[in-house]
Design a protein around this motif. Structure first.
Motif, mmCIF file in Angstrom:
data_model
loop_
_atom_site.group_PDB
_atom_site.id
_atom_site.type_symbol
_atom_site.label_atom_id
_atom_site.label_comp_id
_atom_site.label_asym_id
_atom_site.label_seq_id
_atom_site.Cartn_x
_atom_site.Cartn_y
_atom_site.Cartn_z
ATOM 1 N N UNK A 30 3.950 75.538 -33.497
ATOM 2 C CA UNK A 30 3.104 74.468 -32.992
ATOM 3 C C UNK A 30 3.931 73.187 -32.933
ATOM 4 N N UNK A 31 4.248 72.754 -31.749
ATOM 5 C CA UNK A 31 5.022 71.531 -31.609
ATOM 6 C C UNK A 31 4.093 70.378 -31.246
ATOM 7 N N UNK A 32 4.446 69.230 -31.751
ATOM 8 C CA UNK A 32 3.668 68.026 -31.491
ATOM 9 C C UNK A 32 4.614 67.009 -30.885
ATOM 10 N N UNK A 33 4.194 66.409 -29.782
ATOM 11 C CA UNK A 33 5.022 65.399 -29.143
ATOM 12 C C UNK A 33 5.159 64.159 -30.009
ATOM 13 N N UNK A 34 6.243 63.436 -29.780
ATOM 14 C CA UNK A 34 6.536 62.241 -30.571
ATOM 15 C C UNK A 34 5.417 61.205 -30.447
ATOM 16 N N UNK A 35 4.888 61.013 -29.255
ATOM 17 C CA UNK A 35 3.804 60.041 -29.071
ATOM 18 C C UNK A 35 2.565 60.483 -29.847
ATOM 19 N N UNK A 36 2.288 61.787 -29.845
ATOM 20 C CA UNK A 36 1.130 62.289 -30.576
ATOM 21 C C UNK A 36 1.276 62.050 -32.078
ATOM 22 N N UNK A 37 2.478 62.231 -32.593
ATOM 23 C CA UNK A 37 2.731 61.968 -34.018
ATOM 24 C C UNK A 37 2.460 60.500 -34.325
ATOM 25 N N UNK A 38 2.936 59.616 -33.465
ATOM 26 C CA UNK A 38 2.716 58.187 -33.680
ATOM 27 C C UNK A 38 1.226 57.871 -33.623
ATOM 28 N N UNK A 39 0.515 58.452 -32.679
ATOM 29 C CA UNK A 39 -0.924 58.213 -32.564
ATOM 30 C C UNK A 39 -1.640 58.643 -33.838
ATOM 31 N N UNK A 40 -1.324 59.826 -34.332
ATOM 32 C CA UNK A 40 -1.976 60.318 -35.549
ATOM 33 C C UNK A 40 -1.629 59.426 -36.742
ATOM 34 N N UNK A 41 -0.381 58.990 -36.836
ATOM 35 C CA UNK A 41 0.008 58.097 -37.935
ATOM 36 C C UNK A 41 -0.737 56.768 -37.871
ATOM 37 N N UNK B 31 -6.085 71.593 -29.863
ATOM 38 C CA UNK B 31 -4.888 72.395 -30.148
ATOM 39 C C UNK B 31 -4.848 72.847 -31.604
ATOM 40 N N UNK B 32 -5.240 71.945 -32.517
ATOM 41 C CA UNK B 32 -5.193 72.261 -33.948
ATOM 42 C C UNK B 32 -6.491 72.905 -34.439
ATOM 43 N N UNK B 33 -7.489 72.996 -33.573
ATOM 44 C CA UNK B 33 -8.737 73.656 -33.936
ATOM 45 C C UNK B 33 -9.523 72.931 -35.012
ATOM 46 N N UNK B 34 -9.551 71.606 -34.922
ATOM 47 C CA UNK B 34 -10.287 70.816 -35.917
ATOM 48 C C UNK B 34 -11.468 70.131 -35.241
ATOM 49 N N UNK B 35 -12.567 69.922 -35.987
ATOM 50 C CA UNK B 35 -13.789 69.406 -35.381
ATOM 51 C C UNK B 35 -13.864 67.886 -35.230
ATOM 52 N N UNK B 36 -12.982 67.133 -35.862
ATOM 53 C CA UNK B 36 -13.086 65.682 -35.778
ATOM 54 C C UNK B 36 -11.819 64.995 -36.250
ATOM 55 N N UNK B 37 -11.881 63.658 -36.240
ATOM 56 C CA UNK B 37 -10.705 62.854 -36.571
ATOM 57 C C UNK B 37 -10.310 62.963 -38.042
ATOM 58 N N UNK B 38 -11.278 63.084 -38.915
ATOM 59 C CA UNK B 38 -10.948 63.231 -40.341
ATOM 60 C C UNK B 38 -10.203 64.550 -40.555
ATOM 61 N N UNK B 39 -10.713 65.601 -39.931
ATOM 62 C CA UNK B 39 -10.051 66.901 -40.029
ATOM 63 C C UNK B 39 -8.672 66.855 -39.365
ATOM 64 N N UNK C 160 -5.253 67.846 -41.229
ATOM 65 C CA UNK C 160 -4.299 68.819 -40.674
ATOM 66 C C UNK C 160 -2.921 68.198 -40.519
ATOM 67 N N UNK C 161 -2.865 66.951 -40.064
ATOM 68 C CA UNK C 161 -1.582 66.261 -39.924
ATOM 69 C C UNK C 161 -0.894 66.129 -41.273
ATOM 70 N N UNK C 162 -1.677 65.868 -42.305
ATOM 71 C CA UNK C 162 -1.108 65.770 -43.647
ATOM 72 C C UNK C 162 -0.550 67.123 -44.085
ATOM 73 N N UNK C 163 -1.283 68.197 -43.804
ATOM 74 C CA UNK C 163 -0.795 69.544 -44.119
ATOM 75 C C UNK C 163 0.526 69.838 -43.414
ATOM 76 N N UNK C 164 0.685 69.317 -42.208
ATOM 77 C CA UNK C 164 1.906 69.541 -41.431
ATOM 78 C C UNK C 164 3.045 68.612 -41.851
ATOM 79 N N UNK C 165 2.755 67.679 -42.770
ATOM 80 C CA UNK C 165 3.789 66.772 -43.258
ATOM 81 C C UNK C 165 4.065 65.585 -42.353
ATOM 82 N N UNK C 166 3.136 65.272 -41.452
ATOM 83 C CA UNK C 166 3.365 64.172 -40.518
ATOM 84 C C UNK C 166 3.279 62.796 -41.164
ATOM 85 N N UNK C 167 2.737 62.720 -42.371
ATOM 86 C CA UNK C 167 2.627 61.427 -43.051
ATOM 87 C C UNK C 167 3.697 61.251 -44.119
ATOM 88 N N UNK C 168 4.544 62.252 -44.294
ATOM 89 C CA UNK C 168 5.590 62.174 -45.311
ATOM 90 C C UNK C 168 6.491 60.970 -45.049
#
Length: 81
Positions: free
Chosen positions: A1-12, A44-52, A56-64
């Motif tokens: 599962x790849x996430x684009x750089x802009x998407x990572x920034x948006x989630x952060x 794409x990540x199969x989550x029902x809302x922004x909190x989820x 999920x982003x935290x599980x993927x280590x995007x906030x590390x």
């Protein structure tokens, strides 16, 4: 599962509490574009809302390292490689 750089920034930026319009302004995108990208990530990540989405982003280590890095915001995140 790849996430684009802009998407990572948006989630952060969502994690930091910014709304769609504020994220769009920081990244030079329209707020509807931000909303669409968030919706696409949720599907794409199969989550029902922004909190989820954040959980999920935290599980993927995007906030590390955000706290250690002083939580940079906006375009400067896109310019790091």
């Amino acid at each position: 599962m790849t996430v684009g750089q802009v998407d990572v920034v948006i989630v952060r930026l969502l994690y930091q509490g910014l709304g769609d319009a504020a994220i769009g302004r920081r990244l030079g995108l329209g707020h509807r574009t931000v909303q669409r990208r968030i919706q696409q990530l949720m599907r794409r990540w199969g989550v029902p809302g922004r909190v989820a989405l954040g959980a999920r982003a935290q599980e993927l280590g995007l906030f590390d390292g955000l706290e250690a890095a002083g939580r940079p915001l906006g375009r400067e995140l896109l310019n790091t490689a």
